[in-house]
Design an enzyme around this catalytic site. Structure first.
Site, PDB file in Angstrom:
ATOM      1  N   SER A  38     -13.859 -97.328  42.240  1.00 13.08           N
ATOM      2  CA  SER A  38     -14.320 -98.268  43.267  1.00 13.08           C
ATOM      3  C   SER A  38     -15.177 -99.380  42.650  1.00 13.08           C
ATOM      4  CB  SER A  38     -15.078 -97.507  44.354  1.00 13.08           C
ATOM      5  OG  SER A  38     -15.202 -98.256  45.533  1.00 13.08           O
ATOM      6  N   ASP A 182      -9.376 -95.766  48.198  1.00 10.05           N
ATOM      7  CA  ASP A 182     -10.515 -95.646  47.292  1.00 10.05           C
ATOM      8  C   ASP A 182     -10.476 -94.350  46.479  1.00 10.05           C
ATOM      9  OD1 ASP A 182     -13.310 -95.192  46.366  1.00 10.05           O
ATOM     10  OD2 ASP A 182     -13.730 -96.960  47.591  1.00 10.05           O
TER      11      ASP A 182
END
Length: 293
Positions: A38, A182
């Site tokens: 991320s 993610d």
């Protein structure tokens, strides 16, 4: 001194990792291989592309964080937000984020993974369609996609597609279409990428994690269904990594607690951005004074 580095997820709180990078540079360390999830994937990619901490500070200082969110009139109408999430699976497309990362990488001649030294950058994404963790670019071969020609910026967008906030990235292959979100859903801090039991490491590995250490980590109060969901999601993304960290005694990890800042707080003031960077630098500098390597 050459080292390998791992950067955790954390959304906007990732600004603190730039400060940590500054302290690491000032101590004379140079990253040879990097991994991240991320926000950590963004930082790792920029470092792999050759950006110094000073250059990253300027880039982030010039950036209005809201520019990373795709403009959408629907978002300003609260009643319609839920319809967009239901039909599009996220409030924002994520295209603006990918375009920004692409622009910064191209400025350093980085387009695809072929433009980077082999295995110098790996990032984590989550394949919800197949229920598996994805290490990019390595695992692209499972989808019949040549990893050398895959855009680095697209991989970063996949790793940073926070569920429901950004739309999932659709990865099309001979297997069909897979929905990628993610990497923090499955591994928010992939320090395990550089570890193999009973195998001597090529060089020291240093991690930067946006959280308390395991001893100081506060318990999560659970008083209602919302608290339960928050604790469930946090446990899901941290449990695997925490087990690995506990085995390794945390001696190679810079922990940076960042309470008070939301992962999606894209409206931080310039002053608050500077505070986050400086906080990360202070924490890292203190750690490095006694780091045993």
């Amino acid at each position: 001194m050459d080292i390998d580095g791992v950067f955790s997820g954390g959304g906007i709180k990732g600004l603190a990792m730039i400060g940590a990078y500054q302290a690491i540079e000032e101590e004379g360390y140079t990253f040879k291989r990097l991994a991240g999830t991320s926000a950590g994937a963004v930082i790792a990619a920029f470092i792999a592309a050759g950006y110094s901490s000073r250059e990253l500070l300027k880039i982030m200082g010039d950036l209005d964080l809201k520019d990373l969110l795709d403009s959408n009139a629907v978002i300003s109408l609260p009643i319609l937000k839920w319809f967009r999430i239901y039909y599009r699976l996220g409030l924002y497309k994520g295209v603006a984020l990918e375009s920004w990362v692409e622009e910064k990488l191209k400025a350093r001649g980085i387009y695809t993974f072929a433009d980077l030294p082999p295995r110098s950058l790996r990032v984590i994404a989550s394949d919800l369609s197949n229920g598996r963790l994805l290490v990019l670019p390595d695992d692209l071969e499972k989808y019949g996609i040549p990893k050398e020609t895959f855009p680095v910026a697209r991989a970063i967008r996949m790793s940073a597609s926070l569920p429901y906030f950004f739309e999932p990235v659709k990865l099309r292959s001979l297997e069909g279409t897979s929905f990628m979100v993610d990497g923090g859903v499955l591994s928010n801090f992939p320090m395990w990428l550089f570890d193999r039991e009973n195998v001597k490491k090529v060089r020291p590995v240093l991690g930067v994690k946006l959280s308390h250490d395991l001893i100081s980590k506060p318990k999560k109060p659970i008083k209602n269904a919302i608290d339960l969901y928050g604790a469930l999601f946090t446990t899901m993304k941290d449990a695997h990594d925490s087990r690995y960290i506990s085995r390794k005694l945390e001696k190679n990890i810079i922990f940076i607690p960042t309470e008070g800042v939301l992962t999606t707080e894209f409206e931080l003031t310039p002053e608050r951005k500077i505070e986050l960077v400086q906080y990360g630098k202070t924490k890292a500098a203190a750690f490095l004074q006694t780091w045993p390597h």
